[in-house]
Enzyme design. Structure first.
Site, PDB file in Angstrom:
ATOM      1  N   LYS A 142      -5.405   1.895   7.751  1.00 50.52           N
ATOM      2  CA  LYS A 142      -6.463   1.065   8.322  1.00 50.52           C
ATOM      3  C   LYS A 142      -6.001  -0.390   8.416  1.00 50.52           C
ATOM      4  O   LYS A 142      -5.197  -0.802   7.573  1.00 50.52           O
ATOM      5  CB  LYS A 142      -7.755   1.171   7.504  1.00 50.52           C
ATOM      6  CG  LYS A 142      -7.645   0.952   6.015  1.00 50.52           C
ATOM      7  CD  LYS A 142      -7.532  -0.331   5.332  1.00 50.52           C
ATOM      8  CE  LYS A 142      -7.923  -1.662   5.816  1.00 50.52           C
ATOM      9  NZ  LYS A 142      -7.629  -2.749   4.831  1.00 50.52           N
ATOM     10  N   ILE A 147       0.823  -1.210   0.000  1.00 51.75           N
ATOM     11  CA  ILE A 147       0.000   0.000   0.000  1.00 51.75           C
ATOM     12  C   ILE A 147       0.861   1.265   0.000  1.00 51.75           C
ATOM     13  O   ILE A 147       0.489   2.282  -0.606  1.00 51.75           O
ATOM     14  CB  ILE A 147      -1.029   0.004   1.158  1.00 51.75           C
ATOM     15  CG1 ILE A 147      -2.126   1.011   0.871  1.00 51.75           C
ATOM     16  CG2 ILE A 147      -0.380   0.250   2.507  1.00 51.75           C
ATOM     17  CD1 ILE A 147      -2.910   0.793  -0.388  1.00 51.75           C
ATOM     18  N   SER A 164      12.162   1.078   6.957  1.00 48.84           N
ATOM     19  CA  SER A 164      11.761  -0.131   6.255  1.00 48.84           C
ATOM     20  C   SER A 164      12.698  -1.270   6.612  1.00 48.84           C
ATOM     21  O   SER A 164      13.918  -1.105   6.574  1.00 48.84           O
ATOM     22  CB  SER A 164      11.799   0.123   4.743  1.00 48.84           C
ATOM     23  OG  SER A 164      11.624  -1.070   4.042  1.00 48.84           O
ATOM     24  N   ASP A 194      -9.842  -7.620   6.911  1.00 45.58           N
ATOM     25  CA  ASP A 194      -8.906  -6.628   6.365  1.00 45.58           C
ATOM     26  C   ASP A 194      -9.576  -5.852   5.225  1.00 45.58           C
ATOM     27  O   ASP A 194      -9.607  -4.625   5.262  1.00 45.58           O
ATOM     28  CB  ASP A 194      -7.593  -7.288   5.925  1.00 45.58           C
ATOM     29  CG  ASP A 194      -6.643  -6.256   5.355  1.00 45.58           C
ATOM     30  OD1 ASP A 194      -6.040  -5.499   6.140  1.00 45.58           O
ATOM     31  OD2 ASP A 194      -6.521  -6.164   4.120  1.00 45.58           O
TER      32      ASP A 194
HETATM   33  P1  NAP Z   1       2.343  -5.656   2.863  1.00 45.22           P
HETATM   34  O1  NAP Z   1       2.486  -5.554   1.382  1.00 45.22           O
HETATM   35  O2  NAP Z   1       2.515  -6.975   3.516  1.00 45.22           O
HETATM   36  O3  NAP Z   1       3.334  -4.598   3.468  1.00 45.22           O
HETATM   37  C1  NAP Z   1       3.485  -4.361   4.809  1.00 45.22           C
HETATM   38  C2  NAP Z   1       4.913  -3.852   5.049  1.00 45.22           C
HETATM   39  O4  NAP Z   1       5.043  -3.512   6.419  1.00 45.22           O
HETATM   40  C3  NAP Z   1       5.974  -4.879   4.775  1.00 45.22           C
HETATM   41  O5  NAP Z   1       6.343  -4.906   3.427  1.00 45.22           O
HETATM   42  C4  NAP Z   1       7.107  -4.394   5.646  1.00 45.22           C
HETATM   43  O6  NAP Z   1       7.729  -3.337   4.943  1.00 45.22           O
HETATM   44  C5  NAP Z   1       6.382  -3.742   6.825  1.00 45.22           C
HETATM   45  N1  NAP Z   1       6.401  -4.537   8.044  1.00 45.22           N
HETATM   46  C6  NAP Z   1       6.828  -4.114   9.242  1.00 45.22           C
HETATM   47  N2  NAP Z   1       6.689  -5.073  10.153  1.00 45.22           N
HETATM   48  C7  NAP Z   1       6.158  -6.130   9.538  1.00 45.22           C
HETATM   49  C8  NAP Z   1       5.780  -7.416   9.973  1.00 45.22           C
HETATM   50  N3  NAP Z   1       5.918  -7.801  11.249  1.00 45.22           N
HETATM   51  N4  NAP Z   1       5.262  -8.269   9.058  1.00 45.22           N
HETATM   52  C9  NAP Z   1       5.118  -7.896   7.776  1.00 45.22           C
HETATM   53  N5  NAP Z   1       5.445  -6.656   7.315  1.00 45.22           N
HETATM   54  C10 NAP Z   1       5.973  -5.801   8.192  1.00 45.22           C
HETATM   55  O7  NAP Z   1       0.915  -5.130   3.333  1.00 45.22           O
HETATM   56  P2  NAP Z   1       0.031  -3.960   2.705  1.00 45.22           P
HETATM   57  O8  NAP Z   1      -0.933  -4.519   1.744  1.00 45.22           O
HETATM   58  O9  NAP Z   1       0.898  -2.846   2.269  1.00 45.22           O
HETATM   59  O10 NAP Z   1      -0.823  -3.574   3.994  1.00 45.22           O
HETATM   60  C11 NAP Z   1      -0.283  -2.811   5.054  1.00 45.22           C
HETATM   61  C12 NAP Z   1      -1.424  -2.113   5.757  1.00 45.22           C
HETATM   62  O11 NAP Z   1      -2.096  -1.293   4.801  1.00 45.22           O
HETATM   63  C13 NAP Z   1      -2.477  -3.088   6.308  1.00 45.22           C
HETATM   64  O12 NAP Z   1      -2.972  -2.616   7.523  1.00 45.22           O
HETATM   65  C14 NAP Z   1      -3.567  -3.063   5.247  1.00 45.22           C
HETATM   66  O13 NAP Z   1      -4.847  -3.314   5.787  1.00 45.22           O
HETATM   67  C15 NAP Z   1      -3.475  -1.632   4.762  1.00 45.22           C
HETATM   68  N6  NAP Z   1      -3.995  -1.428   3.397  1.00 45.22           N
HETATM   69  C16 NAP Z   1      -3.638  -2.270   2.380  1.00 45.22           C
HETATM   70  C17 NAP Z   1      -4.217  -2.073   1.124  1.00 45.22           C
HETATM   71  C18 NAP Z   1      -3.863  -2.928  -0.074  1.00 45.22           C
HETATM   72  O14 NAP Z   1      -4.534  -2.798  -1.108  1.00 45.22           O
HETATM   73  N7  NAP Z   1      -2.845  -3.761  -0.016  1.00 45.22           N
HETATM   74  C19 NAP Z   1      -5.117  -1.044   0.925  1.00 45.22           C
HETATM   75  C20 NAP Z   1      -5.375  -0.182   1.958  1.00 45.22           C
HETATM   76  C21 NAP Z   1      -4.819  -0.393   3.193  1.00 45.22           C
HETATM   77  P3  NAP Z   1       9.240  -2.921   5.185  1.00 45.22           P
HETATM   78  O15 NAP Z   1      10.072  -4.078   4.746  1.00 45.22           O
HETATM   79  O16 NAP Z   1       9.378  -1.733   4.324  1.00 45.22           O
HETATM   80  O17 NAP Z   1       9.396  -2.623   6.655  1.00 45.22           O
END
Ligand code: NAP
Length: 306
Positions: free
Chosen positions: A89, A13, A35, A167
């Site tokens: 969120k 995101i 990160s 989620d």
């Molecule tokens: P993601 O692709 O898994 O990314 C999360 C990032 O957070 C990881 O790449 C990592 O980045 C960091 N991180 C820090 N601690 C972590 C841990 N213990 N486990 C995994 N990752 C960790 O997830 P995302 O889709 O971006 O979602 C993140 C948040 O945004 C969630 O709350 C989700 O509900 C929200 N969201 C997502 C979307 C969507 O479409 N994907 C839309 C709106 C909101 P670093 O390596 O850079 O630290």
């Protein structure tokens, strides 16, 4: 003057939405990022938020884009360091931890913004305007998507605090709680894969105080066409919000809508809150999810393997 900002958690995101919205905003200037595995586009990346906050005193605000289970610790550190905070969120992993952040932000005179991006989808404001003064008779929310398409490799989503199908489901609840009169959960069923700690589907029966049913069907197992619909029957006809708020039909007639701008709108709101010295933390969507974990029954279903 632009607010100096840092982004924490450079996952899907952050890359897809936050960084482009920040780059296009004159309200914010991206200073650096924190990160575990990635690199900030400004080339200034710290491996943890604590080191970043110590090393970059000019940071005025942070956007927290990690999974919800680790958001509280980061928000706590940022508020203690005197930074304004945007929470992706869901705003955390428990209601109590987010309420603690609300208190801390108020105590320190800082802005805390719980960002519900779906509320800024193009259909939402016109839907709210049309619903004003009308009586809601029944609501059907259908939020069905393919977890393998939208959340590949996101193991955190299946762990405690990851919310599973909530989620995406919480996005529907963020829209519904913004559009509808108050509603609360009456009964429901959560379906848990035999090998996971979070639900893959949820059937929820909410009701308004006047007894109008608000039925929600969330499912992560949808293949083929995806469904993100909220159908609202009123005394003046049916409103259908579809495509997650990207389309609107009233009495079957498609309505013209502005272009999609969810994340630019979120950052405009964050900037306005900082300028006004205010916070915005609406916990209703998250409370509905917590209520589902309290009140709904549990069914075990087939194991989920990515
Ligand atoms: P993601 O692709 O898994 O990314 C999360 C990032 O957070 C990881 O790449 C990592 O980045 C960091 N991180 C820090 N601690 C972590 C841990 N213990 N486990 C995994 N990752 C960790 O997830 P995302 O889709 O971006 O979602 C993140 C948040 O945004 C969630 O709350 C989700 O509900 C929200 N969201 C997502 C979307 C969507 O479409 N994907 C839309 C709106 C909101 P670093 O390596 O850079 O630290």
């Amino acid at each position: 003057m632009a607010v100096k900002l840092a982004v924490v958690g450079l996952g899907k995101i952050a890359q897809d939405q936050h960084l482009p919205a920040i780059a296009a905003s004159s309200d914010f200037d991206l200073l650096c990022g924190a990160s575990i595995a990635g690199e900030s586009p400004r080339g200034c990346t710290y491996r943890d938020i604590e080191t970043m906050l110590e090393s970059e005193p000019d940071i005025a605000a942070v956007s927290l884009c990690q999974p919800p289970q680790v958001r509280f610790a980061a928000a706590h550190a940022a508020l203690l360091a005197g930074k304004h905070v945007l929470l992706e969120k869901p705003p955390g992993a428990t209601l109590s931890e987010v309420e603690a952040l609300v208190d801390l932000a108020a105590e320190r005179g800082l802005t805390l913004f719980a960002a519900w991006h779906s509320r800024y989808a193009p259909a939402v404001a016109p839907a709210r305007q049309w619903l004003a003064g009308k009586t809601v008779e029944a609501v059907r929310i259908t939020w069905r998507e393919d977890v393998r398409v939208w959340h590949p490799g996101q193991t955190w989503i299946w762990q405690p605090g990851g919310l599973g199908v909530f989620d995406p489901g919480i996005n529907a609840l963020s829209i519904a709680s913004y559009l509808l009169p108050a509603f609360h959960l009456a009964e429901g069923t959560l379906s848990y894969p035999a090998n996971q700690a979070a639900p893959i589907a949820a059937e929820l029966c909410f009701t308004t105080l006047d007894g109008a049913p608000v039925i929600a069907d969330f499912d992560f197992r949808q293949t083929g066409p995806q469904t993100w619909d909220i159908r609202i029957d009123t005394d003046a006809g049916e409103l259908l919000l579809s495509k997650g708020g990207g389309a609107l039909a009233i009495a079957g007639v498609a309505q013209p809508l502005p272009a999609e701008a969810e994340y630019p709108s979120l950052y405009a709101r964050f900037a306005a809150l900082i300028a006004a010295g205010e916070s915005d933390v609406d916990l209703r969507p998250f409370r509905h999810v917590a209520d589902a974990f309290l009140r709904a029954g549990r069914r075990e279903v087939e194991a989920f393997v990515e």
